[in-house]
Write a protein that holds these residues in place. Structure first.
Motif, short mmCIF file in Angstrom:
data_model
loop_
_atom_site.label_atom_id
_atom_site.label_comp_id
_atom_site.label_asym_id
_atom_site.label_seq_id
_atom_site.Cartn_x
_atom_site.Cartn_y
_atom_site.Cartn_z
N SER A 270 -11.45 13.54 -5.42
CA SER A 270 -11.43 11.96 -5.46
C SER A 270 -13.19 11.95 -5.32
CB SER A 270 -10.96 11.02 -5.96
OG SER A 270 -11.70 9.72 -6.13
N ALA A 271 -14.04 10.66 -6.31
CA ALA A 271 -15.81 10.52 -6.00
C ALA A 271 -15.25 9.13 -5.49
CB ALA A 271 -16.55 10.43 -7.01
N ARG A 272 -14.15 8.22 -5.49
CA ARG A 272 -13.85 6.81 -5.04
C ARG A 272 -12.18 6.76 -5.26
NH1 ARG A 272 -12.00 1.46 -6.82
NH2 ARG A 272 -12.70 -0.49 -5.04
N LEU A 273 -11.60 6.62 -4.28
CA LEU A 273 -10.14 6.70 -4.07
C LEU A 273 -9.51 5.21 -3.34
CD1 LEU A 273 -7.97 8.12 -4.34
CD2 LEU A 273 -7.48 8.96 -1.99
N GLY A 274 -9.47 4.14 -3.15
CA GLY A 274 -8.92 2.97 -3.32
C GLY A 274 -7.67 3.10 -3.32
N PRO A 275 -7.36 1.79 -2.76
CA PRO A 275 -7.14 0.88 -2.08
C PRO A 275 -8.80 0.74 -1.19
CG PRO A 275 -5.65 0.20 -2.08
CD PRO A 275 -5.98 1.33 -2.96
N ALA A 276 -9.55 0.34 -0.88
CA ALA A 276 -10.00 0.23 0.45
C ALA A 276 -9.61 0.09 1.52
CB ALA A 276 -12.13 -0.20 0.69
N ALA A 277 -8.74 -1.69 1.33
CA ALA A 277 -7.87 -1.71 2.34
C ALA A 277 -6.77 -1.13 2.52
CB ALA A 277 -7.84 -3.33 1.44
N GLY A 278 -6.20 0.02 1.93
CA GLY A 278 -4.83 1.07 2.33
C GLY A 278 -5.08 1.25 3.40
N TRP A 279 -6.64 2.10 3.10
CA TRP A 279 -6.96 3.07 4.31
C TRP A 279 -7.28 1.78 5.06
CZ3 TRP A 279 -7.00 7.87 3.55
CH2 TRP A 279 -6.92 8.40 1.96
N ARG A 280 -7.81 0.75 5.59
CA ARG A 280 -8.28 0.49 6.77
C ARG A 280 -6.93 0.22 7.26
NH1 ARG A 280 -12.59 -1.94 3.36
NH2 ARG A 280 -14.59 -0.63 3.79
N ASP A 281 -6.38 -0.49 6.49
CA ASP A 281 -4.87 -0.80 7.22
C ASP A 281 -3.72 0.47 8.10
OD1 ASP A 281 -4.48 -3.40 6.37
OD2 ASP A 281 -3.84 -2.89 4.79
N ARG A 282 -4.49 1.77 6.91
CA ARG A 282 -3.80 3.28 7.67
C ARG A 282 -4.30 3.17 9.03
NH1 ARG A 282 -3.55 8.75 4.84
NH2 ARG A 282 -3.36 7.20 3.02
N ALA A 283 -5.53 2.88 8.96
CA ALA A 283 -6.49 3.29 10.41
C ALA A 283 -5.57 2.04 11.58
CB ALA A 283 -7.82 2.71 9.93
N ALA A 284 -6.00 1.35 10.88
CA ALA A 284 -5.39 0.22 12.19
C ALA A 284 -3.67 0.74 12.62
CB ALA A 284 -5.03 -1.30 11.65
N THR A 285 -3.51 0.74 11.28
CA THR A 285 -1.71 1.60 11.49
C THR A 285 -1.35 2.74 12.58
OG1 THR A 285 -0.96 0.59 9.95
CG2 THR A 285 0.28 2.27 11.29
N THR A 286 -2.80 3.44 12.51
CA THR A 286 -3.14 5.16 13.31
C THR A 286 -3.37 4.71 14.46
OG1 THR A 286 -3.62 6.42 11.03
CG2 THR A 286 -4.06 7.58 13.77
N GLY B 162 -6.88 3.55 -9.22
CA GLY B 162 -6.30 4.80 -9.18
C GLY B 162 -5.49 4.64 -7.41
N GLY B 163 -6.23 3.62 -6.44
CA GLY B 163 -5.36 2.78 -5.34
C GLY B 163 -4.28 2.17 -5.44
N ARG B 164 -3.45 1.91 -6.33
CA ARG B 164 -2.71 0.91 -6.77
C ARG B 164 -1.43 1.58 -5.43
NH1 ARG B 164 -2.82 4.90 -11.08
NH2 ARG B 164 -1.48 5.92 -10.55
N GLU B 165 -1.59 3.50 -4.51
CA GLU B 165 -0.15 3.38 -3.78
C GLU B 165 -0.76 2.74 -2.60
OE1 GLU B 165 1.13 7.51 -6.03
OE2 GLU B 165 -0.95 6.91 -5.20
N GLY B 166 -0.24 2.15 -1.67
CA GLY B 166 -0.75 1.95 0.07
C GLY B 166 -0.80 3.36 0.42
N TRP B 167 -0.12 4.82 0.41
CA TRP B 167 -0.33 4.91 1.03
C TRP B 167 -1.26 6.54 0.37
CZ3 TRP B 167 -0.43 4.56 6.07
CH2 TRP B 167 -0.05 4.04 6.72
#
Length: 319
Positions: free
Chosen positions: A115-131, A311-316
């Motif tokens: 994808s050229a843009r794969l949101g939501p950005a907050a979900g990715w940042r949350d995953r980074a913090a979880t990892t 498109g980023g409606r899913e958190g993961w």
């Protein structure tokens, strides 16, 4: 950022170069199913993303531009002024950046499940913090559930287990840094600047990057072709290894034989080591239409952009 990328180089010296970029959470080993056929015609470079595999793991966050510049540094180190590039998911994102920002370095381009843009950005940042807090085990189950279709997971548990091991071996800081790169990525305005002949592949059953993202790429990259792969989730190259290999070879063959048709190149790839196994059976009518460049199922560009925003409606989601 000055970081070293690890790469495996296979195939005949002097053959046209093909660089393969893997998904978030995997290494260049992801491309082993296609390697025997690809190396009959190409010098194949399978690299590990920044923070992955045996590449350097600088502290994050990273950006897609930094991941792309690291690949350019690798090409310079290998004395490869111009290459073809195929990338899946995060590998495809890096490929789009390369093709738009270093067009003289990219001959032909294959974009898989990306994808050229794969949101939501907050979900990715949350995953980074979880990892960072819990290691790769904290996200492994959610990620594995999106990489493969349920049927494949039942039929090939040993492969799913192998990819779990590959995922959990990824350095948490590198994985988190790449999650943050995806969070900050928006390449949509760059797509019109891509001049490399481009093939876009999507998994029909990919919950991480739905087909609508591939349709947007095919619509906005000049002259791009789209093919949707049935019975494939996010790691389509693993679930449909023969078919993906044939499609890559067919697309690249046009550079070796400009007078040949894509169909002719595809039919000739069996001799290169990819037979007509079950991975290529049951092609849907929709798939055939999209391979021929049909856009009947596409909505307007504005509608696609709106859907991609959602498109980023899913958190993961997975890159």
């Amino acid at each position: 950022m000055n970081a070293r990328l690890h790469a495996c180089v296979d195939g005949p010296a002097g053959a046209p170069a093909l660089v393969l970029g893997s998904s978030l959470g995997t290494s260049g080993a992801m491309w082993l199913p296609q390697l025997p056929a690809l190396t009959r015609r190409y010098r194949v470079i399978r690299y590990d993303h920044l923070g992955h595999g045996d590449s350097d793991v600088p502290a994050g966050p990273y950006t897609i531009a930094e991941l792309g510049r690291a690949v350019l540094g690798l090409l310079d180190d290998l004395d490869l002024p111009r290459v073809s590039y195929a990338g899946l998911s995060l590998g495809g994102m890096v490929g789009m950046w390369l093709a738009a920002n270093a067009p003289d370095r990219i001959d032909r381009l294959v974009l898989l499940c990306t994808s050229a843009r794969l949101g939501p950005a907050a979900g990715w940042r949350d995953r980074a913090a979880t990892t960072r807090a819990g290691g790769m085990a904290a996200v492994a189950d959610a990620v594995l559930g999106r990489w493969f279709t349920p049927d494949f997971a039942v039929r090939r548990p040993e492969l799913v287990a192998a990819y779990r091991s590959m995922l959990t071996a990824t350095p948490p800081e590198g994985y988190a840094g790449c999650c943050e790169a995806i969070a900050g990525m928006d390449l949509r305005d760059d797509l019109a600047r891509i001049t490399a002949p481009t093939l876009v592949l999507a998994g029909a059953d990919d919950p991480a990057v739905p087909v609508e993202h591939a349709r947007l790429l095919a619509d906005r990259i000049p002259g791009a072709r789209l093919s949707v792969l049935d019975d494939a989730a996010h790691l389509a190259s693993v679930e449909q290894p023969d078919r993906v290999g044939r499609l890559i070879l067919a697309h690249l063959a046009a550079a070796l034989d400009p007078g040949g048709s894509a169909a002719g190149a595809d039919s000739g790839t069996a001799a290169a080591g990819l037979g007509d196994g079950g991975a290529d059976t049951g092609r849907s009518r929709r798939d055939g239409q999209e391979e021929r460049g049909g856009r009947e199922e596409q909505s307007s560009r504005e509608e696609q952009s709106s859907r991609e925003e959602r498109g980023g409606r899913e958190g993961w989601v997975d890159g």
